[in-house]
Design a protein around this motif. Structure first.
Motif, PDB file in Angstrom:
ATOM      1  N   MET A  84      72.533 -37.929  46.362  1.00  0.00           N
ATOM      2  CA  MET A  84      73.878 -37.518  46.769  1.00  0.00           C
ATOM      3  C   MET A  84      74.582 -36.863  45.573  1.00  0.00           C
ATOM      4  N   PRO A  85      75.414 -35.840  45.825  1.00  0.00           N
ATOM      5  CA  PRO A  85      76.114 -35.178  44.725  1.00  0.00           C
ATOM      6  C   PRO A  85      77.060 -36.096  43.962  1.00  0.00           C
ATOM      7  N   ASP A  86      77.753 -37.019  44.670  1.00  0.00           N
ATOM      8  CA  ASP A  86      78.660 -37.932  43.989  1.00  0.00           C
ATOM      9  C   ASP A  86      77.852 -38.975  43.223  1.00  0.00           C
ATOM     10  N   VAL A  87      78.212 -39.188  41.970  1.00  0.00           N
ATOM     11  CA  VAL A  87      77.504 -40.163  41.136  1.00  0.00           C
ATOM     12  C   VAL A  87      78.151 -41.525  41.326  1.00  0.00           C
ATOM     13  N   THR A  88      77.391 -42.474  41.830  1.00  0.00           N
ATOM     14  CA  THR A  88      77.939 -43.794  42.146  1.00  0.00           C
ATOM     15  C   THR A  88      77.293 -44.915  41.340  1.00  0.00           C
ATOM     16  N   THR A  89      76.268 -44.593  40.550  1.00  0.00           N
ATOM     17  CA  THR A  89      75.616 -45.608  39.725  1.00  0.00           C
ATOM     18  C   THR A  89      75.618 -45.128  38.273  1.00  0.00           C
ATOM     19  N   PRO A  90      75.541 -46.040  37.304  1.00  0.00           N
ATOM     20  CA  PRO A  90      75.551 -45.624  35.899  1.00  0.00           C
ATOM     21  C   PRO A  90      74.354 -44.735  35.565  1.00  0.00           C
ATOM     22  N   TYR A  91      74.555 -43.841  34.605  1.00  0.00           N
ATOM     23  CA  TYR A  91      73.452 -43.006  34.134  1.00  0.00           C
ATOM     24  C   TYR A  91      72.514 -43.849  33.281  1.00  0.00           C
ATOM     25  N   ALA A  92      71.226 -43.764  33.569  1.00  0.00           N
ATOM     26  CA  ALA A  92      70.244 -44.483  32.756  1.00  0.00           C
ATOM     27  C   ALA A  92      70.210 -43.871  31.360  1.00  0.00           C
ATOM     28  N   PRO A  93      70.016 -44.690  30.319  1.00  0.00           N
ATOM     29  CA  PRO A  93      69.922 -44.149  28.962  1.00  0.00           C
ATOM     30  C   PRO A  93      68.887 -43.028  28.880  1.00  0.00           C
ATOM     31  N   GLY A  94      69.278 -41.949  28.199  1.00  0.00           N
ATOM     32  CA  GLY A  94      68.421 -40.778  28.078  1.00  0.00           C
ATOM     33  C   GLY A  94      68.718 -39.692  29.088  1.00  0.00           C
ATOM     34  N   THR A  95      69.544 -40.002  30.088  1.00  0.00           N
ATOM     35  CA  THR A  95      69.873 -39.027  31.125  1.00  0.00           C
ATOM     36  C   THR A  95      71.044 -38.152  30.691  1.00  0.00           C
ATOM     37  N   PRO A  96      70.953 -36.826  30.867  1.00  0.00           N
ATOM     38  CA  PRO A  96      72.141 -35.999  30.632  1.00  0.00           C
ATOM     39  C   PRO A  96      73.276 -36.462  31.539  1.00  0.00           C
ATOM     40  N   CYS A  97      74.422 -36.763  30.948  1.00  0.00           N
ATOM     41  CA  CYS A  97      75.515 -37.355  31.723  1.00  0.00           C
ATOM     42  C   CYS A  97      76.812 -36.559  31.639  1.00  0.00           C
ATOM     43  N   TRP A  98      76.869 -35.570  30.760  1.00  0.00           N
ATOM     44  CA  TRP A  98      78.118 -34.833  30.563  1.00  0.00           C
ATOM     45  C   TRP A  98      77.821 -33.547  29.816  1.00  0.00           C
ATOM     46  N   VAL A  99      78.648 -32.548  30.027  1.00  0.00           N
ATOM     47  CA  VAL A  99      78.598 -31.323  29.231  1.00  0.00           C
ATOM     48  C   VAL A  99      80.022 -30.946  28.869  1.00  0.00           C
ATOM     49  N   ASP A 100      80.174 -30.366  27.678  1.00  0.00           N
ATOM     50  CA  ASP A 100      81.485 -29.818  27.364  1.00  0.00           C
ATOM     51  C   ASP A 100      81.353 -28.548  26.544  1.00  0.00           C
ATOM     52  N   LEU A 101      82.454 -27.806  26.532  1.00  0.00           N
ATOM     53  CA  LEU A 101      82.507 -26.491  25.901  1.00  0.00           C
ATOM     54  C   LEU A 101      83.609 -26.478  24.851  1.00  0.00           C
ATOM     55  N   ALA A 102      83.315 -25.924  23.689  1.00  0.00           N
ATOM     56  CA  ALA A 102      84.330 -25.631  22.687  1.00  0.00           C
ATOM     57  C   ALA A 102      84.624 -24.143  22.766  1.00  0.00           C
ATOM     58  N   ALA A 103      85.873 -23.782  23.039  1.00  0.00           N
ATOM     59  CA  ALA A 103      86.236 -22.386  23.249  1.00  0.00           C
ATOM     60  C   ALA A 103      87.397 -21.999  22.345  1.00  0.00           C
ATOM     61  N   PRO A 104      87.335 -20.850  21.702  1.00  0.00           N
ATOM     62  CA  PRO A 104      88.460 -20.410  20.862  1.00  0.00           C
ATOM     63  C   PRO A 104      89.779 -20.330  21.632  1.00  0.00           C
ATOM     64  N   ASP A 105      89.716 -19.866  22.875  1.00  0.00           N
ATOM     65  CA  ASP A 105      90.900 -19.803  23.733  1.00  0.00           C
ATOM     66  C   ASP A 105      90.688 -20.772  24.891  1.00  0.00           C
ATOM     67  N   GLN A 106      91.189 -21.987  24.710  1.00  0.00           N
ATOM     68  CA  GLN A 106      90.934 -23.037  25.695  1.00  0.00           C
ATOM     69  C   GLN A 106      91.491 -22.680  27.067  1.00  0.00           C
ATOM     70  N   GLN A 107      92.713 -22.176  27.129  1.00  0.00           N
ATOM     71  CA  GLN A 107      93.309 -21.868  28.420  1.00  0.00           C
ATOM     72  C   GLN A 107      92.553 -20.759  29.138  1.00  0.00           C
TER      73      GLN A 107
END
Length: 263
Positions: free
Chosen positions: A1-24
């Motif tokens: 299912m697309p909604d995550v309802t259980t904890p991510y097992a260790p080693g699993t990609p769980c998040w991504v983020d971006l650093a941007a010069p112009d955040q907005q």
């Protein structure tokens, strides 16, 4: 299912983020492209924005600014791997030949994190969840669907991620030279030798994939907004995909996945 309802097992990609010069500008771009909502956060979090898809956290966008005596981070998407204990994982990273780039730190009551590079130079984050487990929705249009390690030394990378996270790699049927990254015998990402079409000096890196309803239309939106297509849409075993840069230069992939079939 697309909604995550259980904890991510260790080693699993769980998040991504971006650093941007112009955040907005980045927030506006990804809102238009992927349907996210998000706004610059409070000063106590450095303005970090948690972007949401249908009300659920899907990715983070922060301002790429100098921190203390450190220069501003590069304009890249960072993949975070879940860990049960960030401090123990840091020690494992160093023991396995990796490099810690940012020390372990608390993120309020949300969790603990650090940044590191594997022995081939690929940068990744580690996230120990407390109140915040990671992405609340994946594998649907507009959300994270895949994380891929492109590496200059597949054997060294395989040994490192196995030693630190228990991630096993295995060849994927129908995809020569491509490897699945498995946690508890479940594929959580992919790995391949550095693609030949990339410049020879391209460093090892993790590539973030977002699912889209129409890869061609999505690339047209990217280029119309000032981004570029590194690899125009093409059909492959998992669907129709493209690799692009956003208007500020961050590289990511988009894919319209093929429906999963039962074997």
């Amino acid at each position: 299912m697309p909604d995550v309802t259980t904890p991510y097992a260790p080693g699993t990609p769980c998040w991504v983020d971006l650093a941007a010069p112009d955040q907005q500008a980045a927030l506006d771009f990804y809102a238009d492209l992927l349907g996210w909502s998000g706004e610059i956060g409070p000063s106590e979090t450095g303005g970090y924005a948690v972007c949401r898809l249908n009300g659920k956290p899907v990715a983070g966008i922060m301002a790429a600014v100098p921190m203390g005596d450190q220069p501003a981070p590069p304009t890249v998407w960072t993949t975070y791997l879940s860990a049960a204990d960030a401090d123990a994982t840091k020690q494992s990273v160093e023991s396995a030949g990796g490099t810690v780039l940012m020390p372990v730190m608390d993120v309020m009551s949300l969790g603990r994190m650090f940044l590191a590079a594997d022995p081939t130079g690929a940068v990744f984050g580690v996230w120990q969840p407390v109140d915040f487990p990671g992405a609340g929705v994946v594998n649907e249009s507009g959300a994270l669907i895949w994380n891929e390690l492109n590496t200059s030394d597949r054997s060294a990378a395989s040994a490192f991620y196995r030693a630190v996270f228990g991630i096993e790699s295995a060849t994927m049927e129908g995809a020569p030279h491509y490897y699945s990254l498995n946690v508890n015998e479940h594929a959580v990402g992919g790995m391949q030798p550095m693609p030949e079409q990339l410049p020879a000096d391209t460093p090892s890196h993790w590539l973030t994939y977002f699912a889209v309803a129409d890869a061609d239309a999505a690339v047209a939106k990217v280029t119309a907004a000032g981004g570029n297509a590194i690899k125009e849409p093409f059909d492959m075993i998992a669907g129709r995909m493209a690799i692009v840069t956003d208007p500020q230069g961050a590289v990511f992939a988009m894919i319209h996945p093929k429906p999963m079939t039962q074997g």
